[in-house]
Design a protein around this motif. Sequence first.
Motif, short mmCIF file in Angstrom:
data_model
loop_
_atom_site.label_atom_id
_atom_site.label_comp_id
_atom_site.label_asym_id
_atom_site.label_seq_id
_atom_site.Cartn_x
_atom_site.Cartn_y
_atom_site.Cartn_z
N UNK A 1 0.42 1.46 12.83
CA UNK A 1 1.64 2.33 12.75
C UNK A 1 0.84 3.71 12.16
N UNK A 2 0.89 4.54 13.08
CA UNK A 2 -0.05 6.30 12.11
C UNK A 2 0.72 7.32 12.84
N UNK A 3 0.57 8.59 11.66
CA UNK A 3 1.37 9.86 12.82
C UNK A 3 0.09 10.33 13.81
N UNK A 4 1.26 11.34 14.53
CA UNK A 4 0.34 11.66 16.09
C UNK A 4 -0.63 11.87 15.92
N UNK A 5 -0.91 13.33 14.82
CA UNK A 5 -2.34 13.94 15.14
C UNK A 5 -3.30 12.19 15.10
N UNK A 6 -3.02 11.50 14.54
CA UNK A 6 -4.10 10.14 14.18
C UNK A 6 -4.92 10.17 15.46
N UNK A 7 -4.11 9.78 16.06
CA UNK A 7 -4.33 9.40 18.26
C UNK A 7 -3.60 10.47 19.23
N UNK A 8 -3.40 11.45 19.05
CA UNK A 8 -2.61 11.58 19.75
C UNK A 8 -3.45 13.19 20.19
N UNK B 1 0.36 -0.08 7.76
CA UNK B 1 0.33 1.20 8.05
C UNK B 1 -0.78 2.23 8.14
N UNK B 2 -1.24 3.00 8.74
CA UNK B 2 -2.61 4.10 8.44
C UNK B 2 -1.81 5.73 8.23
N UNK B 3 -1.92 5.95 6.90
CA UNK B 3 -1.25 6.99 6.63
C UNK B 3 -0.16 7.79 5.42
N UNK B 4 -0.45 6.61 4.90
CA UNK B 4 0.89 6.85 3.84
C UNK B 4 0.69 7.62 2.30
N UNK C 1 -1.92 4.62 -8.04
CA UNK C 1 -0.78 4.40 -9.50
C UNK C 1 0.26 3.32 -9.27
N UNK C 2 0.06 2.32 -8.11
CA UNK C 2 1.04 1.72 -7.47
C UNK C 2 0.86 0.49 -8.49
N UNK C 3 2.57 -0.15 -8.79
CA UNK C 3 2.24 -0.77 -9.96
C UNK C 3 1.89 -2.49 -9.39
N UNK C 4 1.90 -2.18 -7.63
CA UNK C 4 2.00 -3.80 -6.76
C UNK C 4 0.96 -3.53 -6.48
N UNK C 5 -0.34 -3.29 -6.15
CA UNK C 5 -1.47 -2.72 -5.54
C UNK C 5 -1.41 -2.89 -4.51
N UNK C 6 -0.56 -2.11 -3.20
CA UNK C 6 -0.06 -2.20 -2.38
C UNK C 6 -1.60 -1.52 -1.02
N UNK C 7 -1.81 -0.06 -2.18
CA UNK C 7 -2.03 0.93 -0.97
C UNK C 7 -3.74 1.36 -1.36
N UNK C 8 -4.49 1.20 0.01
CA UNK C 8 -6.29 1.84 -0.03
C UNK C 8 -6.14 2.56 0.66
N UNK C 9 -6.80 4.27 -0.48
CA UNK C 9 -6.41 5.62 0.06
C UNK C 9 -8.00 5.38 1.57
N UNK C 10 -7.84 6.06 1.99
CA UNK C 10 -9.07 5.99 3.40
C UNK C 10 -9.76 7.36 3.20
N UNK D 1 -3.68 3.34 3.05
CA UNK D 1 -3.35 2.27 4.33
C UNK D 1 -2.90 0.82 3.06
N UNK D 2 -1.82 0.37 4.31
CA UNK D 2 -0.86 -0.53 3.93
C UNK D 2 -1.02 -1.64 4.60
N UNK D 3 -0.79 -2.80 4.43
CA UNK D 3 0.07 -4.18 4.77
C UNK D 3 1.25 -4.32 4.50
N UNK D 4 1.64 -4.51 5.77
CA UNK D 4 3.30 -4.62 5.92
C UNK D 4 3.58 -6.18 5.15
#
Length: 359
Positions: free
Chosen positions: A39-46, A94-97, A135-144, A274-277
């Motif tokens: 899942x992403x936002x429109x300009x990433x693909x459109x 999710x790509x674009x968080x 700064x996520x205490x649960x380490x769920x997101x990597x920047x791209x 980006x994060x994994x559901x």
Amino acid sequence: MRRRTFVGAVGGSTVAGVAGCLTRDSTPGGGDGDALRIATYPSMVEEGDPAGVWLKEAFESEYPEAEISWTVPENGINTYIERARQDAVDADVYFGLNVDELVRVDDSFDGQLFRSLERDRIEGVDRLRDDLTFGDPNDRVLPYDTGYISLVYDESVLAPPESLDALLDTEYEDTLITQNAQSSDPGLAFLLWTIAEYGADGYLEYWRALRDNGVQILDGWSESYFGSYAEEERPMIVSYSTDQVFHATGDEPDLTRHQIAFPNEQGYENPEGMAIFADSDKADLAADFMAFVLSSEAQAEIARRNVQFPAVADDHVELDESFAQYAHAPAEPVAFTYDDLRGNLDGWIEDWAREFASQ
């Protein structure tokens, strides 16, 4: 340059397919087979020459058994908050968080929408810039990638403001365009920048002074930039510090209206991640995709196509000369962390919107 609106502001128009694998808001069990659903936002693909098209083709070339299926949710991350409440999340990544979106997830959803990362499973994480942290205490997101919100101005009309306070001077009366913090990433980033500068107790007073000095607040970045600013209705706008990269075409580009100002030598840092559901059954493939995104080639392509800065350290990415010449970064990046925003973000935005959203 990232050209997307904030959570809940994406329209519902029909979307063209990306190599046959882009859907608009696909339903659970929608027949994606073994594809990695991202899942992403429109300009990433459109739009134009998007990074999403290149990522799909390049990743599938390197991983012949894999397939990427992009989806653009109607209401951004809110779509998946609602689906998680119904146990019906139909995406893997999710790509674009943004950090503010992650905070909104945790402030509004009791469960775990994203899983904690197994960093030792993702090649390339050691190359990430130290300053790009959610700064996520649960380490769920990597920047791209990351961008910096700055001021873009017409040097034939104005001198650059040296500080945020300077924007209140008569010299800058009726000159500034910004965006609604409820519906625009740059608008929200500028609001957070003012909160960082003036504090939670002082930022509304600053905005009242901005209003008295004639600031114009429009709904979204595209409307404000390609509308009012492009039509030269005003000589200054809140936008991205990579603006010149976007416009520097030809041997002698005219960048008169594309000068970058960093008041207080600052700009608001806004990394995308980006994060994994949590419910994805393709965590291994998702980790492979994340590692691919952090590769030198992918980082260079994302930077070029998104007109943003790479998330990995400079010595790992070879960018073209125009990026080195025209992409500007502030001496002192400003950013709120997860802990700063948790429990505060919605209140700050609501208090601001009550007085200024209809300007």
